[in-house]
Design a protein around this motif. Structure first.
Motif, PDB file in Angstrom:
ATOM      1  N   ASP A  38      11.352 -18.774  20.360  1.00  0.00           N
ATOM      2  CA  ASP A  38      10.124 -19.590  20.715  1.00  0.00           C
ATOM      3  C   ASP A  38       9.747 -18.803  22.279  1.00  0.00           C
ATOM      4  N   GLN A  39      10.809 -18.545  22.849  1.00  0.00           N
ATOM      5  CA  GLN A  39      10.722 -18.099  24.206  1.00  0.00           C
ATOM      6  C   GLN A  39      10.394 -16.385  24.511  1.00  0.00           C
ATOM      7  N   ILE A  40      10.601 -15.698  23.456  1.00  0.00           N
ATOM      8  CA  ILE A  40      10.955 -14.237  23.697  1.00  0.00           C
ATOM      9  C   ILE A  40       9.766 -13.608  22.693  1.00  0.00           C
ATOM     10  N   GLY A  41       9.048 -14.342  21.733  1.00  0.00           N
ATOM     11  CA  GLY A  41       8.270 -14.010  20.684  1.00  0.00           C
ATOM     12  C   GLY A  41       9.126 -13.027  19.648  1.00  0.00           C
ATOM     13  N   THR A  42       8.787 -11.865  19.404  1.00  0.00           N
ATOM     14  CA  THR A  42       9.262 -10.998  18.721  1.00  0.00           C
ATOM     15  C   THR A  42       9.528  -9.634  19.312  1.00  0.00           C
ATOM     16  N   VAL A  43      10.790  -9.325  19.320  1.00  0.00           N
ATOM     17  CA  VAL A  43      11.025  -8.044  20.026  1.00  0.00           C
ATOM     18  C   VAL A  43      11.715  -7.117  19.054  1.00  0.00           C
ATOM     19  N   HIS A  44      11.734  -5.852  19.317  1.00  0.00           N
ATOM     20  CA  HIS A  44      12.363  -4.667  18.638  1.00  0.00           C
ATOM     21  C   HIS A  44      13.212  -3.800  19.313  1.00  0.00           C
ATOM     22  N   PHE A  45      14.313  -3.318  18.866  1.00  0.00           N
ATOM     23  CA  PHE A  45      15.024  -2.612  19.903  1.00  0.00           C
ATOM     24  C   PHE A  45      16.289  -1.810  18.831  1.00  0.00           C
ATOM     25  N   SER A  46      17.028  -0.964  19.196  1.00  0.00           N
ATOM     26  CA  SER A  46      18.001  -0.227  18.539  1.00  0.00           C
ATOM     27  C   SER A  46      19.364  -0.787  19.018  1.00  0.00           C
ATOM     28  N   MET A  47      20.521  -0.888  18.052  1.00  0.00           N
ATOM     29  CA  MET A  47      21.720  -1.332  18.296  1.00  0.00           C
ATOM     30  C   MET A  47      22.639  -0.371  17.687  1.00  0.00           C
TER      31      MET A  47
END
Length: 451
Positions: A38-47
């Motif tokens: 709820d606080q960040i929405g949707t985020v994308h990244f590599s791990m």
């Protein structure tokens, strides 16, 4: 006879190394991660998760905000990660099922879910930083020597396809070069002999590379010398106009440092110099890192010295001048920079009227300028030209590319008073991807439009 002796030695080496190698852990590799809350929405990244001598490490790349992995604990099917964001600890737990990691994350005041799919391409040794691959591409005269047994000579080809380097060994008999790891000075070739793997570690100096290898107490040397004239311009990355970097991701410090080393070793390489200048530019534009602005200016100007009137270099210099003008508090300096930006952008379009990279940079950069330059219609017309040139291929473009062009087009229409045309562009862009970083910008632009 030399080839026969070499083959016998290599079979013995391969047998030893196959016993010595540890099987890769199922959790090791590079993942494309999606996190929601709820606080960040949707985020994308590599791990990236790695295990060395039973010790786990992790790294996060491409996240909207800086995130550092402090510890990783894993077994065959689950992982617990402790990360840090702005001094706050993030607990990340997940399980591996059907090749997919999924679980929950939480901080002291926020929580959500996450999932990750392993990037198969990244798990291969053929992957290498796109930011440091251009100057190593080419055709090489290579040889591998097994001490006391003989030398095998062959032709080594290194080229880039998409965001990875691929290799090919020609006239090498049962020897094959299956991949390469490259971080500027250090290089390791992945090799097989009759299907059995071993490595050739070494260093690169100028156009040559080579080193010593050892496996089970038996070893030798290897070398590769680039053939004169084999260097070529870097291939463009699929789904985007620009070469050098994957669109929408700012090159990190490791990539920039590797590029700096390469550029220092190859000061007359135009493509490499321009690439480094663009890397600095993206740090300014993508992260607001103004400490890189002077480096971007100097390096892009150096690229122009190496190749006069290069449209793409001029486009980035024009964009940089526009950004600097927006930041300046001195009215006279600001006016001069805006004028410089306008002239550079116009010249870039004259030199590259049908160059997609030039058009995409200039169209967005025209919007940096005040209305007095009458550059907004140019931004709209340029975005329209891009879409007309691409036709149905536009829908196959990267999400980042599609949304950036539609965002520019919509912003231009809005400033021209064409609210409904702007709305159509923004709504089309959201249909491409409603959860991207660009989507947040697009939603803000939609909110500005009058009902």
């Amino acid at each position: 006879m030399a080839r026969l002796r070499f083959a016998i030695a290599m079979i013995f080496i391969a047998a030893l190394t196959s016993f010595a190698q540890q099987a890769a852990h199922p959790l090791e590799g590079e993942y494309a991660v999606t996190a929601t809350g709820d606080q960040i929405g949707t985020v994308h990244f590599s791990m990236i998760l790695k295990r060395v001598d039973n010790k786990w490490t992790g790294e996060i790349k491409g996240a909207p905000i800086a995130m550092t992995i402090k510890s990783v604990t894993a077994d065959d099917a689950s992982v617990t990660i402790i990360a840090e964001v702005d001094g706050q600890e993030v607990n990340i737990a997940g399980k591996l099922e059907s090749g997919k990691l999924a679980g929950k994350w939480n901080t002291s005041d926020a929580s959500g879910t996450w999932s990750a799919m392993k990037n198969a391409a990244a798990a291969q040794m053929t992957t290498s930083s796109a930011a440091s691959s251009s100057s190593i591409e080419g055709v090489y005269d290579a040889q591998v020597t097994a001490e006391g047994q003989g030398t095998l000579s062959f032709t080594l080809v290194i080229k880039r396809e998409g965001d990875k380097l691929i290799t090919q060994a020609k006239d090498a008999g049962p020897l094959d070069i299956t991949g390469i790891q490259f971080d500027g000075e250090n290089v390791t070739l992945a090799a097989t002999f009759q299907g059995n793997p071993f490595e050739l570690p070494g260093k690169r100096t100028g156009n040559d590379m080579g080193g010593k290898w050892d496996a089970g107490g038996i070893g030798g040397t290897w070398s590769a010398k680039k053939k004169t004239g084999s260097q070529s311009a870097p291939a463009r990355i699929p789904g985007q106009f620009a070469e050098d970097f994957v669109a929408g991701r700012v090159p990190d410090e490791t990539e920039i440092a590797a590029l700096e080393k390469e550029a220092a070793a190859r000061p007359t390489d135009f493509h490499l110099t321009r690439k480094l200048g663009k890397g600095y530019f993206f740090q300014v534009f993508g992260e607001g890192r103004w400490s890189a602005a002077a480096k971007a200016q100097q390096t892009l100007e150096r690229a122009l010295e190496l190749k006069k009137d290069d449209g793409e270099t001029l486009a980035y210099l024009g964009a940089l001048a526009g950004l600097k003008a927006q930041k300046s508090k001195d009215p006279r300096e600001r006016d001069a920079l805006f004028q410089q930006s306008f002239e550079l952008l116009k010249k870039a379009q004259q030199l590259g009227p049908n160059d997609g990279a030039v058009l995409s940079v200039t169209s967005a950069s025209f919007l940096f300028l005040p209305d007095s330059f009458n550059a907004v219609p140019l931004a709209a017309a340029t975005a329209e030209k891009i879409r007309q040139m691409m036709g149905p291929m536009f829908a196959r473009f990267s999400h980042h590319g599609q949304q950036r062009i539609l965002l520019t087009q919509g912003q231009a229409y809005a400033r021209m008073g064409r609210a409904e045309d702007a709305r159509r562009c923004f709504e089309e862009a959201l249909k491409v991807n409603g959860e991207s970083v660009e989507a947040l910008l697009i939603k803000n632009e939609l909110a500005k439009l009058k009902p």
